[in-house]
Every structure is written in C-alpha cells, then in structure tokens.
Write a protein that holds these residues in place. Sequence first.
Motif, mmCIF file in Angstrom:
data_model
loop_
_atom_site.group_PDB
_atom_site.id
_atom_site.type_symbol
_atom_site.label_atom_id
_atom_site.label_comp_id
_atom_site.label_asym_id
_atom_site.label_seq_id
_atom_site.Cartn_x
_atom_site.Cartn_y
_atom_site.Cartn_z
ATOM 1 N N GLY A 114 0.791 -1.242 0.000
ATOM 2 C CA GLY A 114 0.000 0.000 0.000
ATOM 3 C C GLY A 114 0.816 1.281 0.000
ATOM 4 N N GLU A 115 2.139 1.184 -0.159
ATOM 5 C CA GLU A 115 2.965 2.409 -0.087
ATOM 6 C C GLU A 115 2.903 3.234 -1.391
ATOM 7 O OE1 GLU A 115 7.009 1.610 1.216
ATOM 8 O OE2 GLU A 115 7.179 3.634 2.045
ATOM 9 N N ILE A 116 2.512 2.582 -2.488
ATOM 10 C CA ILE A 116 2.506 3.247 -3.804
ATOM 11 C C ILE A 116 1.066 3.482 -4.258
ATOM 12 C CG2 ILE A 116 3.144 2.910 -6.264
ATOM 13 C CD1 ILE A 116 5.556 3.418 -4.401
ATOM 14 N N SER A 117 0.790 4.697 -4.752
ATOM 15 C CA SER A 117 -0.598 4.986 -5.146
ATOM 16 C C SER A 117 -0.820 4.794 -6.646
ATOM 17 C CB SER A 117 -0.973 6.413 -4.754
ATOM 18 O OG SER A 117 -0.257 7.315 -5.554
ATOM 19 N N GLU A 118 0.240 4.861 -7.434
ATOM 20 C CA GLU A 118 0.085 4.740 -8.887
ATOM 21 C C GLU A 118 1.402 4.292 -9.500
ATOM 22 O OE1 GLU A 118 -2.111 8.059 -10.264
ATOM 23 O OE2 GLU A 118 -2.169 7.376 -12.341
ATOM 24 N N ILE A 119 1.293 3.522 -10.587
ATOM 25 C CA ILE A 119 2.500 3.054 -11.287
ATOM 26 C C ILE A 119 2.424 3.496 -12.746
ATOM 27 C CG2 ILE A 119 3.690 0.975 -12.164
ATOM 28 C CD1 ILE A 119 3.064 -0.391 -9.514
ATOM 29 N N TRP A 120 3.557 3.958 -13.282
ATOM 30 C CA TRP A 120 3.684 4.240 -14.719
ATOM 31 C C TRP A 120 4.683 3.270 -15.312
ATOM 32 C CZ3 TRP A 120 1.454 7.688 -18.183
ATOM 33 C CH2 TRP A 120 0.532 8.589 -17.625
ATOM 34 N N ILE A 121 4.328 2.705 -16.457
ATOM 35 C CA ILE A 121 5.250 1.838 -17.207
ATOM 36 C C ILE A 121 5.398 2.513 -18.572
ATOM 37 C CG2 ILE A 121 5.692 -0.501 -18.057
ATOM 38 C CD1 ILE A 121 3.456 -1.442 -16.078
ATOM 39 N N THR A 122 6.561 3.075 -18.828
ATOM 40 C CA THR A 122 6.717 3.866 -20.046
ATOM 41 C C THR A 122 7.680 3.190 -21.018
ATOM 42 O OG1 THR A 122 8.421 5.137 -18.906
ATOM 43 C CG2 THR A 122 6.221 6.094 -18.934
ATOM 44 N N PHE A 123 7.186 2.871 -22.169
ATOM 45 C CA PHE A 123 7.979 2.293 -23.257
ATOM 46 C C PHE A 123 8.848 1.120 -22.812
ATOM 47 C CE2 PHE A 123 6.406 6.349 -24.173
ATOM 48 C CZ PHE A 123 5.871 6.169 -25.425
ATOM 49 N N PRO A 124 8.208 0.116 -22.207
ATOM 50 C CA PRO A 124 8.956 -1.063 -21.757
ATOM 51 C C PRO A 124 9.484 -1.866 -22.931
ATOM 52 C CG PRO A 124 6.598 -1.436 -21.609
ATOM 53 C CD PRO A 124 6.762 0.005 -21.972
ATOM 54 N N ASP A 125 10.562 -2.609 -22.712
ATOM 55 C CA ASP A 125 11.054 -3.519 -23.747
ATOM 56 C C ASP A 125 9.927 -4.516 -24.031
ATOM 57 O OD1 ASP A 125 13.717 -2.415 -23.720
ATOM 58 O OD2 ASP A 125 13.974 -3.382 -21.782
ATOM 59 N N PRO A 126 9.502 -4.680 -25.292
ATOM 60 C CA PRO A 126 8.334 -5.539 -25.573
ATOM 61 C C PRO A 126 8.568 -7.034 -25.319
ATOM 62 C CG PRO A 126 8.867 -4.145 -27.477
ATOM 63 C CD PRO A 126 9.964 -3.956 -26.478
ATOM 64 N N GLN A 127 9.812 -7.484 -25.378
ATOM 65 C CA GLN A 127 10.132 -8.903 -25.129
ATOM 66 C C GLN A 127 9.192 -9.814 -25.909
ATOM 67 O OE1 GLN A 127 12.824 -9.328 -23.496
ATOM 68 N NE2 GLN A 127 12.983 -7.889 -21.817
ATOM 69 N N PRO A 128 9.187 -9.725 -27.255
ATOM 70 C CA PRO A 128 8.179 -10.454 -28.036
ATOM 71 C C PRO A 128 8.332 -11.978 -28.031
ATOM 72 C CG PRO A 128 9.714 -9.305 -29.487
ATOM 73 C CD PRO A 128 10.062 -8.899 -28.092
ATOM 74 N N GLN A 129 9.549 -12.477 -27.763
ATOM 75 C CA GLN A 129 9.705 -13.941 -27.801
ATOM 76 C C GLN A 129 8.881 -14.581 -26.685
ATOM 77 O OE1 GLN A 129 12.137 -11.714 -27.344
ATOM 78 N NE2 GLN A 129 14.047 -12.293 -28.336
ATOM 79 N N PRO A 152 -5.136 -0.228 -2.330
ATOM 80 C CA PRO A 152 -6.220 -1.022 -2.924
ATOM 81 C C PRO A 152 -6.815 -0.375 -4.175
ATOM 82 C CG PRO A 152 -6.488 -0.875 -0.552
ATOM 83 C CD PRO A 152 -5.330 0.018 -0.894
ATOM 84 N N GLU A 153 -6.879 0.967 -4.199
ATOM 85 C CA GLU A 153 -7.453 1.626 -5.392
ATOM 86 C C GLU A 153 -6.356 2.098 -6.360
ATOM 87 O OE1 GLU A 153 -6.581 4.475 -2.275
ATOM 88 O OE2 GLU A 153 -7.683 2.595 -2.266
ATOM 89 N N GLY A 154 -5.133 1.607 -6.155
ATOM 90 C CA GLY A 154 -3.987 2.038 -6.971
ATOM 91 C C GLY A 154 -4.160 1.741 -8.457
ATOM 92 N N LYS A 155 -3.585 2.604 -9.290
ATOM 93 C CA LYS A 155 -3.760 2.476 -10.741
ATOM 94 C C LYS A 155 -2.422 2.200 -11.431
ATOM 95 C CE LYS A 155 -7.789 5.183 -10.349
ATOM 96 N NZ LYS A 155 -7.997 4.715 -9.001
ATOM 97 N N ILE A 156 -2.524 1.528 -12.582
ATOM 98 C CA ILE A 156 -1.338 1.286 -13.413
ATOM 99 C C ILE A 156 -1.559 1.964 -14.758
ATOM 100 C CG2 ILE A 156 0.093 -0.470 -14.538
ATOM 101 C CD1 ILE A 156 -0.643 -2.407 -12.321
ATOM 102 N N ASN A 157 -0.559 2.714 -15.225
ATOM 103 C CA ASN A 157 -0.602 3.365 -16.541
ATOM 104 C C ASN A 157 0.467 2.757 -17.425
ATOM 105 O OD1 ASN A 157 -2.181 6.145 -16.012
ATOM 106 N ND2 ASN A 157 -0.903 5.658 -14.239
#
Length: 229
Positions: A114-129, A152-157
């Motif tokens: 519960g320490e984090i309220s929101e996460i951003w994932i920006t341009f991650p390596d796609p790792q297609p294999q 509990p209500e945390g969001k991921i972008n």
Amino acid sequence: MAKKKLQHFAEVETFSNVFQHMQHGPELEDLPLKGKWNEEYFKNNNPIVLEVGCGKGEYTIGLAERFPEKNFIGADLKGARIWRGSKTAIENNMKNVAFLRVRIEQIEKMFAKGEISEIWITFPDPQPQEKREKKRLTSPRFIAKYKNILTPEGKINLKTDSEFFYNYTMEVIKQSNYKLLESTNNLYDHARTMAYSDELESLLNIKTYYEQKFTAKGFNICYAKFEIS
Ligand SMILES: C[S@@+](CC[C@H](N)C(=O)[O-])C[C@H]1O[C@@H](n2cnc3c(N)ncnc32)[C@H](O)[C@@H]1O
C-alpha cells in the motif's frame, strides 16, 4: 565502457536522491526505506507514484513538475540512465523526486504493502519472444508484485509504441478481469472524436527519450490505465 558512462556511474553513487539496492538472489534484504519513504525521505504524507523502467527519468521529472503535491520515484537497473533524471532533479532542487537503481523483479523489497498509489510503465522492452513473457513488465508475474505495493485503489498506466505489447497487456487485463479505465492504440490520433480531460492531456504530453525516438519513426503510441484490485 565509455569514459562518460563511467563518470556518470561514479557520480550517481554520490547523489542524495538515488538509492541502489541490487545484489542478486532471493536473499536480498529489504531496503531500509521500505515502508518509510514518506517519513524518512520525502518528509510529508503525499501519495507516492512509481515509474518502472524509467530510463533517463523524463516521465518521473515531468510528472513531478506538474504535481508538486505528490512524490515520484523512478526505478531502473541502469545507473548511467538514472544519472540524467537524478541530476536534473538536483539541479532544479526538486524535493518530490527520488530514483532507485533496482531490478523490478525485487520491487517488493523496496516498498511496503500500500505504499505506492500509482504506477507508470513507459515504453517497456516488448520482449516479443514467447519464452521471455515473464520479463514483460505487465506479465502476471510483475502484476502480482505491483499488487503487493499498491494501495487497494492504486492504478497502473502503460504508454508504449509496441502494438504487440499493448495487445498483450489488454489480454492480461481481460483474463484477470481487471478494471480498464482508459485505452487507445493511437493516443495522438488527431482525427479522434473522444476528448481527453485537461489532466490526461497534460500528462500524456510528457515525452520520454524512447517516445520521441519511436514517434519520429511514425509509430502510433498506445496508452492504457487500469486497476488491479
Ligand atoms: C526501452 S527502455 C525505456 C526507458 C524510458 N521509460 C523511456 O521511455 O525512455 C526500457 C527501460 O526499462 C529498464 N528495464 C527493463 N527491465 C527491467 C527490470 N527488470 N528491472 C529494472 N529495469 C528494467 C531498462 O533498463 C530500460 O532503461
């Protein structure tokens, strides 16, 4: 290693806004700041937003400038990249920013439940294999870790130039019945009919190094926001 990269590596060790917690293996101990980021580092009670795979930290810095009432932490395993964001934060005397040099696989050692309220994932390596699926930063393996640190209500972008990665993430959301809040596979489609809120518009206008690189090549940018509770 190039001389400049080595210099950045050495310099980042001296920065007060960078924490490195990298030894290998499951025995890695909790970061001493785990559960105490606000009390001991930020010295306030503001929500903490985490960017995973932050690279040079443009998103972390851009968000921190726009939202002084929140705290921001950029995490990446590459020290020479983190140098750029942490240097900018020091030069601009930004008190609501920190950087973490860590493996995202070990993110639960860095933050309490519960320490984090929101996460951003920006341009991650796609790792297609197929065999690298578990390395994708929105795979069920990583989402389970994010769940352990989010409120509990945390969001991921997610922002990505990879339609493959976007579609993969949509499938993960669907399979697990997560709540999809926003989604588009062409964020900057000028012909779009749907208006974005001013807040979303201003957020999405922050461009990272990789975003600039891929938009210059003509790739569409995809965006999704979802809840995993
Ligand atoms: C394609 S780059 C994108 C960097 C930045 N977000 C941007 O948009 O410019 C992906 C970044 O994710 C980091 N990364 C990938 N997997 C990681 C992991 N398991 N732990 C920590 N960092 C990771 C890489 O070091 C790299 O800097």
